[in-house]
Design a protein around this motif. Structure first.
Motif, mmCIF file in Angstrom:
data_model
loop_
_atom_site.group_PDB
_atom_site.id
_atom_site.type_symbol
_atom_site.label_atom_id
_atom_site.label_comp_id
_atom_site.label_asym_id
_atom_site.label_seq_id
_atom_site.Cartn_x
_atom_site.Cartn_y
_atom_site.Cartn_z
ATOM 1 N N ASP A 336 28.344 -9.578 -25.447
ATOM 2 C CA ASP A 336 27.351 -10.626 -25.654
ATOM 3 C C ASP A 336 26.016 -10.189 -25.061
ATOM 4 O O ASP A 336 25.953 -9.209 -24.304
ATOM 5 C CB ASP A 336 27.819 -11.944 -25.031
ATOM 6 N N PRO A 337 24.922 -10.908 -25.380
ATOM 7 C CA PRO A 337 23.596 -10.542 -24.856
ATOM 8 C C PRO A 337 23.528 -10.525 -23.336
ATOM 9 O O PRO A 337 22.837 -9.699 -22.737
ATOM 10 C CB PRO A 337 22.677 -11.609 -25.449
ATOM 11 N N ARG A 338 24.232 -11.430 -22.677
ATOM 12 C CA ARG A 338 24.213 -11.466 -21.214
ATOM 13 C C ARG A 338 24.700 -10.151 -20.621
ATOM 14 O O ARG A 338 24.086 -9.596 -19.707
ATOM 15 C CB ARG A 338 25.078 -12.622 -20.724
ATOM 16 N N ARG A 339 25.800 -9.642 -21.162
ATOM 17 C CA ARG A 339 26.349 -8.387 -20.653
ATOM 18 C C ARG A 339 25.419 -7.219 -20.967
ATOM 19 O O ARG A 339 25.271 -6.297 -20.145
ATOM 20 C CB ARG A 339 27.732 -8.131 -21.254
ATOM 21 N N GLU A 340 24.777 -7.249 -22.109
ATOM 22 C CA GLU A 340 23.805 -6.195 -22.438
ATOM 23 C C GLU A 340 22.690 -6.137 -21.409
ATOM 24 O O GLU A 340 22.349 -5.070 -20.893
ATOM 25 C CB GLU A 340 23.206 -6.460 -23.827
ATOM 26 N N ILE A 341 22.121 -7.307 -21.089
ATOM 27 C CA ILE A 341 21.026 -7.353 -20.126
ATOM 28 C C ILE A 341 21.511 -6.920 -18.752
ATOM 29 O O ILE A 341 20.803 -6.215 -18.016
ATOM 30 C CB ILE A 341 20.431 -8.772 -20.069
ATOM 31 N N GLU A 342 22.718 -7.314 -18.360
ATOM 32 C CA GLU A 342 23.248 -6.934 -17.047
ATOM 33 C C GLU A 342 23.402 -5.423 -16.929
ATOM 34 O O GLU A 342 23.085 -4.826 -15.892
ATOM 35 C CB GLU A 342 24.594 -7.620 -16.807
ATOM 36 N N ILE A 343 23.876 -4.776 -17.996
ATOM 37 C CA ILE A 343 24.046 -3.323 -17.964
ATOM 38 C C ILE A 343 22.694 -2.631 -17.885
ATOM 39 O O ILE A 343 22.501 -1.665 -17.134
ATOM 40 C CB ILE A 343 24.837 -2.857 -19.205
ATOM 41 N N ALA A 345 19.925 -3.890 -16.611
ATOM 42 C CA ALA A 345 19.387 -4.124 -15.276
ATOM 43 C C ALA A 345 20.049 -3.219 -14.244
ATOM 44 O O ALA A 345 19.374 -2.654 -13.366
ATOM 45 C CB ALA A 345 19.570 -5.597 -14.901
ATOM 46 N N ALA A 346 21.365 -3.048 -14.335
ATOM 47 C CA ALA A 346 22.068 -2.185 -13.389
ATOM 48 C C ALA A 346 21.641 -0.725 -13.538
ATOM 49 O O ALA A 346 21.492 0.004 -12.545
ATOM 50 C CB ALA A 346 23.580 -2.320 -13.597
ATOM 51 N N ARG A 349 18.224 -0.358 -11.929
ATOM 52 C CA ARG A 349 18.353 -0.360 -10.470
ATOM 53 C C ARG A 349 18.849 0.985 -9.966
ATOM 54 O O ARG A 349 18.372 1.512 -8.952
ATOM 55 C CB ARG A 349 19.319 -1.471 -10.051
ATOM 56 N N THR A 350 19.828 1.583 -10.662
ATOM 57 C CA THR A 350 20.359 2.893 -10.272
ATOM 58 C C THR A 350 19.282 3.961 -10.324
ATOM 59 O O THR A 350 19.164 4.798 -9.423
ATOM 60 C CB THR A 350 21.531 3.271 -11.193
ATOM 61 N N ARG A 351 18.459 3.941 -11.366
ATOM 62 C CA ARG A 351 17.416 4.953 -11.514
ATOM 63 C C ARG A 351 16.311 4.774 -10.479
ATOM 64 O O ARG A 351 15.776 5.748 -9.956
ATOM 65 C CB ARG A 351 16.832 4.897 -12.923
ATOM 66 N N LEU A 352 15.966 3.539 -10.187
ATOM 67 C CA LEU A 352 14.956 3.295 -9.170
ATOM 68 C C LEU A 352 15.428 3.765 -7.797
ATOM 69 O O LEU A 352 14.655 4.329 -7.019
ATOM 70 C CB LEU A 352 14.610 1.803 -9.118
ATOM 71 N N ASP A 353 16.697 3.536 -7.486
ATOM 72 C CA ASP A 353 17.240 3.956 -6.194
ATOM 73 C C ASP A 353 17.341 5.479 -6.094
ATOM 74 O O ASP A 353 17.186 6.054 -5.014
ATOM 75 C CB ASP A 353 18.627 3.341 -5.971
ATOM 76 N N PHE A 382 17.965 -9.537 -14.133
ATOM 77 C CA PHE A 382 17.126 -8.602 -13.387
ATOM 78 C C PHE A 382 16.992 -9.008 -11.918
ATOM 79 O O PHE A 382 17.003 -8.160 -11.027
ATOM 80 C CB PHE A 382 15.746 -8.508 -14.044
ATOM 81 N N GLU A 383 16.868 -10.313 -11.668
ATOM 82 C CA GLU A 383 16.729 -10.766 -10.292
ATOM 83 C C GLU A 383 18.007 -10.532 -9.493
ATOM 84 O O GLU A 383 17.961 -10.311 -8.276
ATOM 85 C CB GLU A 383 16.345 -12.239 -10.271
ATOM 86 N N ALA A 384 19.167 -10.566 -10.146
ATOM 87 C CA ALA A 384 20.436 -10.369 -9.447
ATOM 88 C C ALA A 384 20.546 -8.994 -8.810
ATOM 89 O O ALA A 384 21.219 -8.831 -7.786
ATOM 90 C CB ALA A 384 21.604 -10.598 -10.417
ATOM 91 N N VAL A 385 19.887 -7.995 -9.388
ATOM 92 C CA VAL A 385 19.946 -6.631 -8.837
ATOM 93 C C VAL A 385 18.617 -6.218 -8.213
ATOM 94 O O VAL A 385 18.410 -5.058 -7.879
ATOM 95 C CB VAL A 385 20.370 -5.618 -9.920
ATOM 96 N N GLY A 386 17.700 -7.179 -8.079
ATOM 97 C CA GLY A 386 16.447 -6.887 -7.399
ATOM 98 C C GLY A 386 15.478 -6.031 -8.181
ATOM 99 O O GLY A 386 14.737 -5.233 -7.593
ATOM 100 N N VAL A 387 15.452 -6.177 -9.494
ATOM 101 C CA VAL A 387 14.526 -5.412 -10.330
ATOM 102 C C VAL A 387 13.332 -6.287 -10.689
ATOM 103 O O VAL A 387 13.498 -7.334 -11.327
ATOM 104 C CB VAL A 387 15.212 -4.916 -11.621
ATOM 105 N N PRO A 388 12.104 -5.910 -10.279
ATOM 106 C CA PRO A 388 10.918 -6.683 -10.683
ATOM 107 C C PRO A 388 10.751 -6.630 -12.202
ATOM 108 O O PRO A 388 11.024 -5.601 -12.824
ATOM 109 C CB PRO A 388 9.767 -5.961 -9.968
#
Length: 451
Positions: A336-343, A345-346, A349-353, A382-388
């Motif tokens: 679903d779209p929610r899971r797409e956005i979560e992946i 965002a994650a 976050r991994t690339r930024l770290d 995005f907010e759940a993983v701290g991504v602006p």
């Protein structure tokens, strides 16, 4: 003069644009036609970084430029009445409410009468049909402007005379344009959809517009026929330069069709499948600029399968070697779209770290379809993983952080100006980002002192 610059990277085209721009002058803005609002936002940022300031610029979409240039002067305002797509849809909906006219169009009358809902049964279908016919008319104006004189008069163009739906479409378009041509003072003007304003201006006997400064068009990969004609018309009196994204360095006006390319392997498949619009635009530009076509191509060593594919297209050759397909492109199946956005965002976050030099502003997420479904899910993910994050080219509402801050600031003077209202603005992430030396606790302590 009409000229064009084509290249495979937007950065190279940007460098060519910057080189051609005159010094910034806040009293004589340089007009740049952009392909979209997203391109406009990016271009302002890049020009500000490169030149130190983004003043003295007027970035407009093509439709706004057409309306301001061909119908915005005194002569144009006196004789012409431009109509945009939403206004055209509203005019057609008004015509569809005319029972006498609808009765003369059996196909339309039958469609509206078949609505199952009680009350104003035809209401929803009337709106839907108006939107659909307006879309068709707009596309005709863009790609087949030669049909529009007949359609605006309520007549069927000869090329589609055998189409059974052409008669009622022409009747609706002609009646809508006739009604829209009467202004608020009751005076009749020559009404035309925005894409064919150059034709309307000639029809009204007005001379072609002449602008005091050169015009640039940036951020497009192809041009519709009416756009080409408008730029060609303007190029007779004004310096016009088109910066065109082109995946192939060759002038490939002999690209094979889909079936032939698949059989003979003449061209890379992306060119054969999706390159026709760019090819046709290039062919028209070569003809209309008398060959005044400059190159701005950039070549780099491919690092992954995506860059290898782009390199093959750039040189118009078939793949010669196999590159690790695990790098460059990943396709993930999500429920679903929610899971797409979560992946997504994650992954961000991994690339930024992993890369301290990478910033969130360097990463873009493109919503290719069903925009509303994804916009509702994106902020929390995005907010759940701290991504602006910030939405670009979306309606101004509380889903965008910048829009949220602006709305809170605008509401402040009309509210009770309570401590809570002040803190809502002061501790907003967009406000804090503009004042990195101040944190939220500083604002809280300040409001405590105010009582």
């Amino acid at each position: 003069m009409f000229r064009a610059v084509h290249g495979n990277r937007v950065e190279a085209l940007l460098a060519a644009l910057i080189e051609s721009l005159p010094p910034a002058d806040p009293f004589a803005a340089q007009t740049i036609i952009v392909g979209s609002h997203l391109v406009s936002r990016w271009l302002v940022r890049e020009l500000a970084i490169a030149r130190g300031i983004a003043a003295g610029l007027e970035l407009v979409t093509f439709d706004r430029f057409l309306e301001a240039t061909w119908a915005g002067d005194a002569e144009g305002r006196a004789l012409l009445r431009p109509i945009d797509r939403s206004q055209l849809a509203a005019a057609i909906a008004s015509v569809l409410a005319d029972d006498e006219l609808v009765a003369s169009l059996p196909a339309v009358a039958a469609y509206l009468a078949a609505a199952p809902a009680p009350g104003d049964r035809a209401g929803p279908r009337r709106v839907q049909l108006a939107e659909h016919v307006a879309m068709l008319a707009w596309n005709y104006a863009l790609s087949r402007p030669d049909w529009m004189p007949a359609l605006l008069g309520g007549h069927v163009p000869e090329e589609i005379a055998a189409d059974p739906s052409a008669r009622w479409q022409a009747a609706l378009i002609g009646a809508a344009i006739s009604r829209a041509g009467i202004d608020e003072h009751g005076e009749r003007k020559l009404c035309a959809p925005v894409p064919i304003l150059p034709w309307a201006r000639r029809r009204a006997g007005l001379r072609a517009p002449s602008l005091p400064r050169p015009i640039a068009m940036f951020g497009v990969s192809y041009l519709q026929r009416s756009q080409l004609e408008a730029l060609t018309d303007l190029g007779t009196t004004t310096d016009v330069t088109v910066y065109l994204l082109d995946p192939c360095a060759e002038l490939w006006d002999d690209v094979s069709g889909r079936a032939k390319a698949a059989e003979t392997k003449v061209d890379p498949l992306p060119l054969a499948l999706w390159g026709r619009a760019v090819r046709d635009t290039l062919g028209a530009l070569v003809e209309r600029t008398s060959g005044d076509l400059e190159d701005a191509f950039v070549e780099t060593e491919p690092r992954d399968v995506r860059e290898a594919l782009l390199a093959d297209v750039l040189h118009r050759k078939l793949p010669e070697a196999t590159i690790d397909a695990a790098a460059g492109i990943r396709v993930l199946a999500c429920p679903d779209p929610r899971r797409e956005i979560e992946i997504v965002a994650a992954e961000i976050r991994t690339r930024l770290d992993a890369d301290p030099t990478l910033h969130a502003r360097d990463i873009g997420v493109w919503l290719a379809t069903s925009q509303e479904r994804y916009l509702a899910q994106a902020p929390a993910a995005f907010e759940a993983v701290g991504v602006p994050w910030h939405l670009i080219d979306a309606p101004l509402d509380d889903r965008g952080r910048i829009g949220e801050a602006v709305l809170a600031l605008l509401e402040l003077p009309t509210g009770p100006m309570s401590r809570r209202d002040l803190l809502r603005v002061m501790t907003h992430p967009a406000v804090l980002a503009a004042h990195p030396h101040v944190d939220a606790q500083d604002w809280v302590r300040w409001t405590d002192k105010l009582g």
